[in-house]
Design an enzyme around this catalytic site. Structure first.
Site, short mmCIF file in Angstrom:
data_model
loop_
_atom_site.label_atom_id
_atom_site.label_comp_id
_atom_site.label_asym_id
_atom_site.label_seq_id
_atom_site.Cartn_x
_atom_site.Cartn_y
_atom_site.Cartn_z
N GLY A 118 0.83 -1.20 0.00
CA GLY A 118 0.00 0.00 0.00
C GLY A 118 0.87 1.25 0.00
N GLY B 262 -1.27 -9.25 -6.81
CA GLY B 262 -0.67 -9.64 -8.08
C GLY B 262 0.24 -10.84 -7.92
N GLY C 215 6.41 -2.73 3.50
CA GLY C 215 6.04 -3.21 4.83
C GLY C 215 6.27 -4.71 4.91
CB THR D 2 3.64 -0.20 7.14
OG1 THR D 2 2.26 -0.32 7.54
CG2 THR D 2 4.49 -0.66 8.31
CG ASP E 165 -0.72 -0.99 8.91
OD1 ASP E 165 -1.49 -0.02 8.77
OD2 ASP E 165 -0.71 -1.97 8.14
NE ARG F 186 -25.84 13.56 15.76
CZ ARG F 186 -25.94 14.30 14.66
NH1 ARG F 186 -24.86 14.85 14.13
NH2 ARG F 186 -27.10 14.49 14.10
CG MET G 170 -6.70 2.17 7.29
SD MET G 170 -5.74 2.53 5.80
CE MET G 170 -7.00 2.29 4.54
CD GLU H 165 -7.61 -1.64 8.73
OE1 GLU H 165 -8.33 -1.15 7.86
OE2 GLU H 165 -6.41 -1.94 8.53
CD GLN I 72 -6.39 6.04 8.94
OE1 GLN I 72 -6.04 5.55 9.99
NE2 GLN I 72 -7.37 5.51 8.21
O1 F6P Z 1 -1.01 -1.72 5.46
C1 F6P Z 1 -1.47 -0.45 5.21
C2 F6P Z 1 -2.96 -0.43 5.08
O2 F6P Z 1 -3.39 0.89 4.87
C3 F6P Z 1 -3.71 -1.08 6.23
O3 F6P Z 1 -3.78 -0.25 7.36
C4 F6P Z 1 -5.03 -1.39 5.58
O4 F6P Z 1 -5.68 -2.47 6.19
C5 F6P Z 1 -4.63 -1.77 4.19
O5 F6P Z 1 -3.37 -1.19 3.94
C6 F6P Z 1 -5.62 -1.30 3.15
O6 F6P Z 1 -5.18 -1.72 1.89
P1 F6P Z 1 -6.00 -1.37 0.56
O7 F6P Z 1 -5.56 0.01 0.14
O8 F6P Z 1 -5.57 -2.40 -0.40
O9 F6P Z 1 -7.45 -1.40 0.88
#
Ligand code: F6P
Length: 369
Positions: free
Chosen positions: A19, A83, A122, A145, A147, A182, A189, A242, A293
């Site tokens: 990503g 891929g 990553g 990454t 993450d 609310r 992510m 997530e 993000q």
């Molecule tokens: O690993 C980075 C990340 O943004 C994760 O936080 C997320 O789950 C994933 O990639 C989303 O990937 P995609 O862009 O393929 O939906």
């Protein structure tokens, strides 16, 4: 640094995999500039590792064009997280890239006269890098990454920018939540690690932080909302990763999940908002922060981190430290083996300092009795 042992002329290639992430272009810039000062040529592999296959897709990387990349989001080389090279499937299961694909990449690497390949990626992309290294390619890794789940480095680049974006979102959600009494749920992510949720939750003053490392209970979350009401706080901010899931429950996924890619996490935020509304009667809304993000400019922190990673990657090539990833360590930038770097992902310790800090502030992790 002695570079005499490198083949001359030295031509290195850069590939961005997985990503996208704020700071990829900043790393590319640092590599190209540091390499040029050594008299080396740099080229980019387009479209992730796929660009290594026949016919290879190569992009010239001109030293003079690099300045504009310092703060440009995305990757000028393009990237893919699926891929023929996918090294992870399902919920993070490792997969061996087919041998003929690895060999084809190696043959093209040799035919292009490359001395080394810098793989910026990553967990998944660095697993591929290790497999390419095993074919005999001279590979160096750079930890990318949002993450922040790579174990061998204190921090990956992109994470800090992602946290800033999430905190900005929380600040904005706070004012509207407060105005309307609310519950606002922000889904962030992070895959199977709660670093973005944990850091953003603390920095943004969330009242509830739900992370993958701690299974939560909807009743506990609802009790927190009600307890706040009882002391006159009519709104509640919830951050949910997530990859968080309720006790005994499943990951929430969305979209198609075919054989060659990881499951697409996402959707838990809406479920959490619905369950809170049902239990408390309070209007609850969810915002999924998603790719905001990952997009846009890297933060100032990430710019310096990317620059240091890029320069050290070039130094590792000069020192022929292949099969290694540059890591941020307490001693500074150090090479660590790719094998070690991808052995396991780093997750938030459920009893660690981050979680304890949240609990000490009265933040709910969703597991209180
Ligand atoms: O690993 C980075 C990340 O943004 C994760 O936080 C997320 O789950 C994933 O990639 C989303 O990937 P995609 O862009 O393929 O939906």
């Amino acid at each position: 640094m002695n570079t005499n042992h490198l083949p001359e002329p030295t031509k290195i290639a850069i590939v961005t995999g997985g990503g996208d992430c704020p700071g990829l272009n900043t790393v590319i810039r640092a590599i190209v500039k540091a390499a040029a000062l050594r008299g080396w040529e740099s080229v980019g592999i387009q479209d992730g590792y796929e660009g290594l296959l026949d016919p290879p897709q190569i992009q010239a990387l001109d030293y003079r064009a690099m300045d504009a990349l310092l703060y440009r989001g995305g990757t000028i080389l393009g990237t893919r997280n699926r891929g023929r090279f996918s090294a992870k499937t399902g919920h993070g299961q490792a997969r061996r890239v087919p041998e003929e694909i690895l060999q084809e990449a190696k043959e093209n690497f040799d035919a292009l006269g490359l001395s080394a390949l810098v793989c910026i990626g990553g967990d998944g992309s660095l697993t591929i890098a290790q497999q390419l290294y095993e074919t005999g390619m001279a590979v160096v890794g750079v930890p990318k990454t949002i993450d922040n789940d790579l174990a061998a480095t204190i921090m990956t680049f992109g994470f800090e920018t992602a946290v800033s974006t999430a905190v900005d979102a929380l600040d904005r959600l706070r004012s509207t939540a407060e105005s309307h009494d609310r519950v606002m749920v922000l889904e962030v992510m992070g895959r199977y690690a709660g670093w973005i949720a944990g850091f953003a939750g603390l920095a943004g003053g969330a009242d509830v932080i739900l992370i993958p490392e701690i299974e939560f209970d909807y009743d506990a979350v609802a009790r927190k909302v009600v307890a706040r009401e009882a002391i006159g706080k009519e709104y509640t901010l919830v951050v949910v990763a997530e990859g968080a899931k309720p006790r005994g429950g499943q990951f929430v996924t969305s979209g198609e999940t075919d054989g060659d890619r990881e499951a697409r996490l996402g959707g838990i935020g809406h479920v959490v908002a619905g369950e809170i509304e049902e239990r408390t009667g309070k209007e609850s809304r969810c915002v999924v922060l998603g790719h905001l993000q990952r997009g846009g400019q890297p933060s100032q922190w990430d710019r310096q981190l990317c620059t240091r990673f890029g320069v050290h990657a070039v130094e590792m090539i000069a020192a022929q430290q292949f099969g290694m990833m540059v890591a941020m360590t307490p001693k500074g930038m150090e090479p660590v083996s790719l094998v070690e770097a991808v052995a396991d992902i780093r997750r938030v310790p459920p009893d660690g300092e981050l979680v304890q800090t949240a609990r000490a502030l009265g933040v709910s992790l969703g597991d209180e009795l």
